[in-house]
Each structure stands twice: as structure tokens, then as C-alpha cells.
Scaffold this motif. Structure first.
Motif, PDB file in Angstrom:
ATOM      1  N   UNK A 151     -31.296 -70.047 -21.971  1.00 40.42           N
ATOM      2  CA  UNK A 151     -32.017 -70.401 -20.680  1.00 40.42           C
ATOM      3  C   UNK A 151     -31.549 -72.275 -21.691  1.00 40.42           C
ATOM      4  N   UNK A 152     -31.971 -72.610 -22.953  1.00 39.45           N
ATOM      5  CA  UNK A 152     -32.111 -73.544 -22.827  1.00 39.45           C
ATOM      6  C   UNK A 152     -30.474 -74.112 -22.755  1.00 39.45           C
ATOM      7  N   UNK A 153     -29.988 -73.727 -23.070  1.00 40.46           N
ATOM      8  CA  UNK A 153     -28.342 -73.852 -22.303  1.00 40.46           C
ATOM      9  C   UNK A 153     -27.715 -74.548 -21.459  1.00 40.46           C
ATOM     10  N   UNK A 154     -27.947 -73.116 -20.328  1.00 35.33           N
ATOM     11  CA  UNK A 154     -28.378 -73.281 -18.776  1.00 35.33           C
ATOM     12  C   UNK A 154     -28.872 -74.479 -18.492  1.00 35.33           C
ATOM     13  N   UNK A 155     -30.093 -74.419 -18.637  1.00 35.44           N
ATOM     14  CA  UNK A 155     -31.212 -75.722 -18.650  1.00 35.44           C
ATOM     15  C   UNK A 155     -30.098 -76.991 -19.221  1.00 35.44           C
ATOM     16  N   UNK A 156     -29.435 -77.394 -19.781  1.00 37.24           N
ATOM     17  CA  UNK A 156     -28.908 -78.329 -20.397  1.00 37.24           C
ATOM     18  C   UNK A 156     -27.827 -78.806 -19.136  1.00 37.24           C
ATOM     19  N   UNK A 157     -26.994 -77.756 -19.199  1.00 36.01           N
ATOM     20  CA  UNK A 157     -25.736 -77.522 -17.996  1.00 36.01           C
ATOM     21  C   UNK A 157     -26.049 -78.096 -16.506  1.00 36.01           C
ATOM     22  N   UNK A 158     -27.145 -77.540 -16.294  1.00 36.96           N
ATOM     23  CA  UNK A 158     -28.000 -78.041 -15.228  1.00 36.96           C
ATOM     24  C   UNK A 158     -28.338 -79.384 -14.961  1.00 36.96           C
ATOM     25  N   UNK A 159     -28.633 -79.949 -16.076  1.00 34.77           N
ATOM     26  CA  UNK A 159     -29.467 -81.215 -16.509  1.00 34.77           C
ATOM     27  C   UNK A 159     -28.486 -81.717 -15.928  1.00 34.77           C
ATOM     28  N   UNK A 160     -26.993 -82.052 -17.119  1.00 35.90           N
ATOM     29  CA  UNK A 160     -26.066 -82.578 -17.403  1.00 35.90           C
ATOM     30  C   UNK A 160     -25.119 -82.728 -15.572  1.00 35.90           C
ATOM     31  N   UNK A 161     -25.124 -81.390 -15.228  1.00 33.66           N
ATOM     32  CA  UNK A 161     -24.517 -81.066 -13.607  1.00 33.66           C
ATOM     33  C   UNK A 161     -25.192 -82.111 -12.599  1.00 33.66           C
ATOM     34  N   UNK A 162     -26.408 -82.444 -12.898  1.00 35.39           N
ATOM     35  CA  UNK A 162     -26.800 -82.912 -11.741  1.00 35.39           C
ATOM     36  C   UNK A 162     -26.758 -84.231 -11.809  1.00 35.39           C
ATOM     37  N   UNK A 163     -27.256 -84.620 -13.292  1.00 31.38           N
ATOM     38  CA  UNK A 163     -26.497 -86.514 -13.816  1.00 31.38           C
ATOM     39  C   UNK A 163     -25.075 -86.602 -13.055  1.00 31.38           C
ATOM     40  N   UNK A 164     -23.809 -85.918 -13.175  1.00 32.80           N
ATOM     41  CA  UNK A 164     -22.525 -86.019 -12.593  1.00 32.80           C
ATOM     42  C   UNK A 164     -22.801 -86.382 -11.518  1.00 32.80           C
ATOM     43  N   UNK A 165     -23.470 -85.395 -10.941  1.00 36.61           N
ATOM     44  CA  UNK A 165     -23.489 -85.439  -9.656  1.00 36.61           C
ATOM     45  C   UNK A 165     -24.241 -86.418  -8.593  1.00 36.61           C
ATOM     46  N   UNK A 166     -25.349 -86.258  -9.553  1.00 38.70           N
ATOM     47  CA  UNK A 166     -26.199 -87.549  -8.842  1.00 38.70           C
ATOM     48  C   UNK A 166     -25.226 -89.008  -8.911  1.00 38.70           C
ATOM     49  N   UNK A 167     -24.634 -89.067  -9.946  1.00 43.29           N
ATOM     50  CA  UNK A 167     -23.633 -90.041 -10.555  1.00 43.29           C
ATOM     51  C   UNK A 167     -22.370 -90.543  -9.890  1.00 43.29           C
ATOM     52  N   UNK A 168     -21.758 -89.343  -8.695  1.00 42.78           N
ATOM     53  CA  UNK A 168     -21.187 -89.362  -8.485  1.00 42.78           C
ATOM     54  C   UNK A 168     -21.472 -89.677  -6.809  1.00 42.78           C
ATOM     55  N   UNK A 169     -22.553 -88.752  -6.081  1.00 41.79           N
ATOM     56  CA  UNK A 169     -23.194 -89.119  -4.175  1.00 41.79           C
ATOM     57  C   UNK A 169     -23.932 -91.196  -4.952  1.00 41.79           C
ATOM     58  N   UNK A 170     -24.068 -91.566  -5.975  1.00 41.93           N
ATOM     59  CA  UNK A 170     -24.843 -92.922  -6.143  1.00 41.93           C
ATOM     60  C   UNK A 170     -23.078 -93.800  -6.075  1.00 41.93           C
ATOM     61  N   UNK A 171     -22.842 -93.379  -6.408  1.00 48.42           N
ATOM     62  CA  UNK A 171     -21.156 -94.435  -6.264  1.00 48.42           C
ATOM     63  C   UNK A 171     -20.190 -93.970  -5.206  1.00 48.42           C
ATOM     64  N   UNK A 172     -20.534 -93.179  -4.346  1.00 49.22           N
ATOM     65  CA  UNK A 172     -19.683 -92.597  -3.024  1.00 49.22           C
ATOM     66  C   UNK A 172     -20.923 -93.513  -1.813  1.00 49.22           C
TER      67      UNK A 172
END
Length: 255
Positions: free
Chosen positions: A30-51
Motif C-alpha cells: 500500500x505504501x508503494x502504491x501510495x507513492x506511485x499514485x502521488x508521483x503520477x498525480x504530480x506528473x499529471x498535474x504538471x502536464x495539465x498545468x503546462x497544457x
């Protein structure tokens, strides 16, 4: 304590340890999944922000006067307009054409002109050169950009903003401009001349204002201007000097 009781206690202890191990493993997963989700959200958020940021900047640019988009003509490295005696009026072919000037402002062309009404093309979607030359015969100005510009996000933003500005005028022929790539596969590998990366081309009859009494489609001339970077001011001047009805078949817009 009897032997059966000892065995039972041992099994219970082992089972308890297995449960604890499974529980710990679940927590780690669960900890690994949580970290992956957090990283994915950061990357997605950055991509959306850039767009969103790019779209906002492009929209702001599109609202500006054309002369304010990009650099001034001199700063953009725009040279003098070069003129060549033109040929190819009414010469239709479905075969590839080797043009006298590249990017071509005139010449034999495909029987069909591009009727999509689009003002911006990428290399993947651009019509064939011969089709775009037919558009020039009808009075369209072509803004060509090379592979270097295609890889420059800031320059592309200026070109797309210019296209968006023209989109807002719908079918008004005064804004008959197509922004299209000039790729390394075009013109047998010939680059835009003079070491430039942007080219404006137009097929002119030297009649800026259409007049049925004096209209003559022959002779005609190919007009080309080459720039290092994009200049809305230079394009504005070029379009005013060579408007949509200043072309061998510019009369089509006056029927």
C-alpha cells in the motif's frame, strides 16, 4: 504440558507470525502504491498545468494585433521580398512536381486545392506541396516553417496563435493564409534559402485590388520572403502587399 498442546501452541505462534508477515507485506504494498499514485498525480498535474499555461498564453497571443505577435521584421531576420517570373498557371498534374523555387510560390499543381479551411498544419497532416501551390494560384499566402521551428516550442506557439487569430475570421478571404511545415523531404532536401527558417510565399499578378476591367492573370510573379524567426509584423506587411485577390485566380473570390 502435553506434547499435543505444545504442537498446537507452536502452530498458533507460526500462524500468528505468518499473519503479521502478510500484514506487513500489505502495508509495504500500500505504501508503494501510495507513492506511485502521488508521483503520477504530480506528473499529471504538471502536464495539465503546462497544457493549460500554453493554451492560456496562446489565447492571449491570438488576441493581440498580428503586428505584435513575434518579433519585428528586422529582429526576426526577415530579408527583402524576392520576386521570380512565374509559370504554371492552369497547369494541373497529379504527379510530383520539381519546383523552380523552394518553398514554391508558383508552378504546376494538383487539380485540387486544399479546401479544409485550416490555417495551421503539422508535418503529419499537411497536404502535398502540389495541392498548396494550387491554393497559391487562388490567392492564398503560405507561411512555411522548417524542422528547426517545428522543434522550437516558443516559435510554434507564435505560429499557432497566428492561426487561431485567422480562425476567428472564419471564411473571410482576407485571412487566406496557410501555415505549413517545410520538411527535409521537400524540394529534394533543399532548405529554406539564405539560412532562414520561415518563408512567406504568394503567387502575384501585381494587382492588389481586383478590377474586372483591368484584370489579367498573365504574366504573374512568385513572391518570397525569408525570415530567421516568425514576425507577425512582417507577415502583416506581406499580406497587405499581396492580398488574396492578387493572384492568377484571385477572381474566384469575387464571383
Amino acid at each position: 504440558m502435553s506434547k499435543p498442546n505444545k504442537n498446537r501452541d507452536r502452530r498458533e505462534i507460526l500462524e500468528q507470525k505468518r499473519k503479521e508477515a502478510r500484514s506487513a507485506e500489505r502495508r509495504r504494498t500500500l505504501a508503494v502504491v501510495a507513492v506511485c499514485v502521488a508521483v503520477a498525480l504530480v506528473i499529471t498535474g504538471a502536464a495539465i498545468f503546462t497544457v493549460v499555461k500554453n493554451n492560456r498564453e496562446q489565447s492571449q497571443l491570438a488576441r493581440q494585433d498580428l503586428t505584435k505577435i513575434g518579433a519585428a521584421a528586422q529582429a526576426a531576420g526577415c530579408g527583402a521580398i524576392q520576386e521570380t517570373d512565374a509559370s504554371g498557371q492552369g497547369q494541373h498534374t497529379d504527379q510530383p512536381v520539381t519546383y523552380q523555387v523552394n518553398p514554391p510560390p508558383f508552378g504546376p499543381h494538383n487539380p485540387v486545392a486544399d479546401a479544409a479551411g485550416k490555417h495551421f498544419y503539422t508535418a503529419d497532416e499537411r497536404p502535398a506541396l502540389e495541392i498548396l501551390v494550387h491554393n497559391e494560384e487562388h490567392g492564398w499566402t503560405i507561411v512555411w516553417y522548417d524542422d528547426k521551428v517545428a522543434g522550437d516550442n516558443q516559435q510554434l506557439k507564435l505560429l499557432k496563435a497566428t492561426a487561431a487569430k485567422f480562425d476567428a475570421f472564419g471564411n473571410d478571404p482576407r485571412y487566406n493564409v496557410i501555415i505549413a511545415p517545410w520538411t527535409s523531404a521537400d524540394g529534394a532536401g533543399q532548405a529554406i534559402p539564405d539560412g532562414k527558417h520561415i518563408a512567406f510565399t504568394h503567387w502575384s499578378i501585381h494587382q492588389p485590388t481586383y478590377d474586372t476591367k483591368t484584370f489579367k492573370a498573365d504574366p504573374s510573379w512568385g513572391e518570397s520572403q525569408y525570415c530567421t524567426g516568425f514576425s507577425g509584423a512582417a507577415l502583416d506587411t506581406f499580406m497587405k502587399k499581396f492580398p488574396f485577390d492578387d493572384a492568377p485566380e484571385g477572381y474566384l473570390w469575387h464571383r
